[in-house]
Write an enzyme that holds these catalytic residues in place. Structure first.
Site, PDB file in Angstrom:
ATOM      1  CB  THR A  83      25.923  69.312  -3.208  1.00  0.00           C
ATOM      2  OG1 THR A  83      26.324  70.303  -2.263  1.00  0.00           O
ATOM      3  CG2 THR A  83      25.212  68.181  -2.467  1.00  0.00           C
ATOM      4  CD  GLN A  84      32.818  71.780  -2.944  1.00  0.00           C
ATOM      5  OE1 GLN A  84      33.029  72.461  -1.946  1.00  0.00           O
ATOM      6  NE2 GLN A  84      33.358  72.045  -4.113  1.00  0.00           N
ATOM      7  CB  CYS A  85      26.143  70.321   1.127  1.00  0.00           C
ATOM      8  SG  CYS A  85      26.235  72.065   0.769  1.00  0.00           S
ATOM      9  CB  THR A 136      41.397  49.236  12.306  1.00  0.00           C
ATOM     10  OG1 THR A 136      42.034  50.298  11.623  1.00  0.00           O
ATOM     11  CG2 THR A 136      41.667  49.384  13.785  1.00  0.00           C
ATOM     12  CG  ASP A 181      45.265  50.299   5.642  1.00  0.00           C
ATOM     13  OD1 ASP A 181      44.356  50.970   5.111  1.00  0.00           O
ATOM     14  OD2 ASP A 181      45.832  50.646   6.685  1.00  0.00           O
ATOM     15  CB  SER A 182      40.081  49.555   3.473  1.00  0.00           C
ATOM     16  OG  SER A 182      39.911  50.823   4.065  1.00  0.00           O
ATOM     17  CG  ASP A 220      40.992  54.527   6.331  1.00  0.00           C
ATOM     18  OD1 ASP A 220      40.388  54.980   7.314  1.00  0.00           O
ATOM     19  OD2 ASP A 220      42.235  54.371   6.303  1.00  0.00           O
TER      20      ASP A 220
HETATM   21  N1  ASP Z   1      43.359  52.167   7.675  1.00  0.00           N
HETATM   22  C1  ASP Z   1      42.322  51.282   8.147  1.00  0.00           C
HETATM   23  C2  ASP Z   1      41.632  50.692   6.940  1.00  0.00           C
HETATM   24  O1  ASP Z   1      40.787  51.313   6.375  1.00  0.00           O
HETATM   25  C3  ASP Z   1      41.373  52.014   9.017  1.00  0.00           C
HETATM   26  C4  ASP Z   1      40.252  51.177   9.590  1.00  0.00           C
HETATM   27  O2  ASP Z   1      40.113  50.010   9.349  1.00  0.00           O
HETATM   28  O3  ASP Z   1      39.444  51.744  10.328  1.00  0.00           O
HETATM   29  O4  ASP Z   1      41.957  49.598   6.550  1.00  0.00           O
END
Ligand code: ASP
Length: 341
Positions: free
Chosen positions: A274-276, A12, A56-57, A89
């Protein structure tokens, strides 16, 4: 003057709104540079390695982690630190993977990004990038301050393999539930040196073999036998992160235990986390985890999912005898877990 390499992968931080598709799409580093003239006033000698095209990650893959580790390895001697601009992400996955791949790291590798693109008036990108640069450039008594892979986001510096993206709206997108931040930025950047990994004595070793024959089995009340068996019968499977309840507990139905045992007997490594969000697995604390221990499930202690899955890829990539691999997973390699028992 510190010399820093900025590696721009995308995210982003460098996106614009596309009127045609009505979605955010990645742009080149020049746009970031144009929006951040402050970079030139920091007194840091910086260079840029930009991915072309930026990604985009959510498209992140282990091959890209290998590429990133290689970029750092090839330029390791020439720079004092590295700042990786990355989408939020999957930033915690990349930070975790790199922490395992870069053994004996003695320089900072700081990942950062933003929730709002750098061109937006209210963007968080500027502060994140500028402070990440400052942290990467900071030295104490001739040594870098942070010889670790970290995430800097919204005034906090986290150990990368302890971090997790937990919020898709707040500027505070990350937390580290089981380990304190390594620094907090206010008027000054306050480092918590007692929590930072010690400087390594040995030279950097870069591991570039990751094995992606891994998966996750997240249990829930009502999970069916066919869902469990489909997951455990993936061809070529070598490692499973088992996401359990509370302190590492799971259901005790005989078919569930049998399915897990069968996979383990066939050589699959099953690691319990753990899911916690906070706290640790304590295998054997309850009867509902005692049997997991008995059939050979190993403890992931307080690892995040991001750390556990990338650690499995890393350890399996070493081609070690099974017992050595299991031992490695259960012990801290880069400060990613704390053994309580
Ligand atoms: N979709 C974007 C990414 O991970 C979200 C971000 O950068 O915050 O590339």
């Amino acid at each position: 003057m510190s010399k820093i390499l900025i590696i721009y992968t995308g995210g982003t931080v460098g996106m614009i709104y596309d009127e045609k598709t009505k979605a955010l799409r990645p742009i080149g580093f020049n746009e970031i540079r144009n929006n951040l003239p402050e970079l030139y006033r920091m007194g840091i000698d910086f260079y840029v390695y930009a991915f072309n095209p930026p990604i985009d990650s959510s498209d992140m893959q282990p091959e890209v982690w290998v590429e990133l580790a290689g970029i750092i390895e090839d330029r390791y001697e020439r720079y004092d630190g590295f700042v990786i601009l990355h989408g939020s992400d999957t930033m915690s996955f990349t930070a975790s993977a790199l922490s395992f791949m870069l053994e004996n790291l003695s320089k900072p590798v700081i990942l950062t990004g933003s929730q709002l693109p750098i061109g937006k008036i209210r963007t968080d990108a500027k502060e994140n990038i500028i402070t990440a640069m400052e942290i990467a450039a900071t030295r104490l008594n001739g040594h870098v301050m942070i010889p670790e892979v970290c995430i800097y986001f919204d005034f906090s510096l986290f150990r990368g393999n302890r971090s997790k993206k937990y919020n898709a709206e707040k500027f505070e997108a990350f937390y580290s539930m089981n380990y304190p931040p390594l620094a907090e930025a206010g008027i000054d950047i306050k480092y918590k040196r007692q929590f930072v990994l010690p400087h390594p004595v040995k030279p950097l070793v870069v591991h570039k073999h990751l094995d992606d024959n891994v998966t996750v089995l997240k249990i829930f009340p009502g999970i069916t036998r066919k869902a469990v068996e489909a997951t455990l019968n993936v061809p070529g499977l070598k490692g499973v992160v088992l996401e359990t309840f509370g302190n590492g507990n799971a259901n005790t139905q005989p078919w569930f235990i049998e399915s897990l045992k069968k996979a383990i007997d066939q050589g699959v490594i099953v690691v319990d986390i753990t899911q916690c969000d906070g706290g640790s697995v304590e295998l054997g604390k309850y009867e509902t985890s005692q049997y997991l221990k008995e059939i050979g499930v190993i403890s992931g202690h307080d690892m995040t999912f991001e750390a556990a899955i990338t650690k499995l890829m890393f350890v399996l990539g070493q081609d070690l005898p099974p017992e050595d691999a299991k031992r490695m997973i259960e012990m801290p390699l880069r400060g990613e877990l704390t053994v309580n028992d």
